[in-house]
Design a protein around this motif. Structure first.
Motif, PDB file in Angstrom:
ATOM      1  N   UNK A 154       0.834  -1.202   0.000  1.00 20.46           N
ATOM      2  CA  UNK A 154       0.000   0.000   0.000  1.00 20.46           C
ATOM      3  C   UNK A 154       0.872   1.257   0.000  1.00 20.46           C
ATOM      4  N   UNK A 155       0.447   2.253  -0.759  1.00 16.79           N
ATOM      5  CA  UNK A 155       1.116   3.555  -0.783  1.00 16.79           C
ATOM      6  C   UNK A 155       0.823   4.301   0.514  1.00 16.79           C
TER       7      UNK A 155
ATOM      8  N   UNK B 164       1.180  13.082   3.634  1.00 17.84           N
ATOM      9  CA  UNK B 164       0.160  13.957   4.217  1.00 17.84           C
ATOM     10  C   UNK B 164      -0.455  13.345   5.471  1.00 17.84           C
ATOM     11  N   UNK B 165      -0.205  12.056   5.678  1.00 15.90           N
ATOM     12  CA  UNK B 165      -0.734  11.389   6.860  1.00 15.90           C
ATOM     13  C   UNK B 165       0.169  11.566   8.073  1.00 15.90           C
TER      14      UNK B 165
ATOM     15  N   UNK C 187       7.771  14.638   5.340  1.00 18.55           N
ATOM     16  CA  UNK C 187       7.273  15.018   4.022  1.00 18.55           C
ATOM     17  C   UNK C 187       7.565  13.980   2.941  1.00 18.55           C
ATOM     18  N   UNK C 188       8.187  12.871   3.330  1.00 16.10           N
ATOM     19  CA  UNK C 188       8.570  11.866   2.343  1.00 16.10           C
ATOM     20  C   UNK C 188       7.563  10.708   2.344  1.00 16.10           C
ATOM     21  N   UNK C 189       6.849  10.498   1.230  1.00 19.34           N
ATOM     22  CA  UNK C 189       5.924   9.363   1.154  1.00 19.34           C
ATOM     23  C   UNK C 189       6.714   8.052   1.009  1.00 19.34           C
TER      24      UNK C 189
ATOM     25  N   UNK D   4       9.056  -7.070   6.281  1.00 25.82           N
ATOM     26  CA  UNK D   4       7.710  -6.679   6.699  1.00 25.82           C
ATOM     27  C   UNK D   4       7.790  -5.173   6.985  1.00 25.82           C
ATOM     28  N   UNK D   5       7.663  -4.372   5.938  1.00 26.88           N
ATOM     29  CA  UNK D   5       7.838  -2.910   6.045  1.00 26.88           C
ATOM     30  C   UNK D   5       6.498  -2.289   6.423  1.00 26.88           C
ATOM     31  N   UNK D   6       6.333  -1.989   7.706  1.00 26.73           N
ATOM     32  CA  UNK D   6       5.016  -1.638   8.242  1.00 26.73           C
ATOM     33  C   UNK D   6       5.079  -0.443   9.185  1.00 26.73           C
ATOM     34  N   UNK D   7       5.854   0.572   8.791  1.00 22.79           N
ATOM     35  CA  UNK D   7       5.941   1.824   9.559  1.00 22.79           C
ATOM     36  C   UNK D   7       6.410   1.611  10.994  1.00 22.79           C
TER      37      UNK D   7
END
Length: 208
Positions: free
Chosen positions: A83-84, A88-89, A94-96, A167-170
């Motif tokens: 998922x992108x 903005x979240x 500032x880097x998506x 598992x790249x999950x913030x």
């Protein structure tokens, strides 16, 4: 596969569950000096207690079969969901980015006997036909039709010699940004985004 320590999944049961749920994989080998790949279902099986292998089959017309006898190491890639993640979240960043789960399995390939291939095909059909209103079993296929189709495919088994995970999950985000990402993913209505949100929450709950 590049993966910082905090993105790596070490628990085998978690990895195995992911492979079983996302078993449509990419089989990669080297053919005439170039990488070649085939998208196909690959099933994780426990061959003996504690010994796991990957099993699948491929059309003989596929030139990748020419790589099966060379003794090279194969790479099997299992991926999805993804998922992108919009910047903005976040409160300040500032880097998506992109959140995703991927498992890479490396191992040696062995060609199955006809009996082994039939057993693998039987298990594959039983697994995926279970949800059908009118399940079909391999016994519903005539002997002649089955044998003709077996001549057109090659079954394989791949040892599990190395496993890389991401598992790249913030995991590196603060609680506020993490919660914001989860909320926005859920609101998107996208099934993959919702699955990523669930995985994010599961891991956050383990560490809190």
């Amino acid at each position: 596969m590049y993966a910082p320590n905090y993105h790596q999944e070490k628990d085998w049961n978690t990895i195995a569950d992911f492979i079983r749920r996302h078993s449509f994989a990419l089989l990669i080998s080297v053919e005439n000096g170039l990488p070649t790949g085939t998208h196909l279902p690959v099933e994780l099986e426990e061959k003996s207690p504690g010994e796991y292998v990957l099993r699948g089959h491929i059309a003989n017309a596929n030139t990748q079969t020419s790589t099966f006898a060379g003794g090279q190491t194969f790479l099997v890639v299992f991926t999805d969901p993804h998922a992108y993640i919009s910047s903005s979240w976040y409160e300040k960043d500032k880097i998506p980015t992109w959140n995703y789960i991927a498992v890479h399995v490396y191992g040696k390939l062995r060609i199955q006997s006809d009996e082994e291939l039939i057993a693998s095909l039987t298990a594959l059909m039983n697994k995926y036909e279970a949800a059908s209103a009118h399940p079909v079993s391999i016994s519903d296929i005539s002997e002649k039709e089955l044998r003709n189709n077996l001549k057109a495919i090659t079954g394989f088994e791949i040892s599990i010699d190395r496993v890389d995970t991401r598992f790249k999950l913030s995991q590196n985000k603060n609680d506020r940004d993490h919660a914001s990402v989860v909320s926005h993913l859920k609101e998107s209505g996208d099934t993959q985004a919702i699955e990523i949100a669930a995985e994010m929450e599961k891991r956050r709950n383990k560490t809190n």
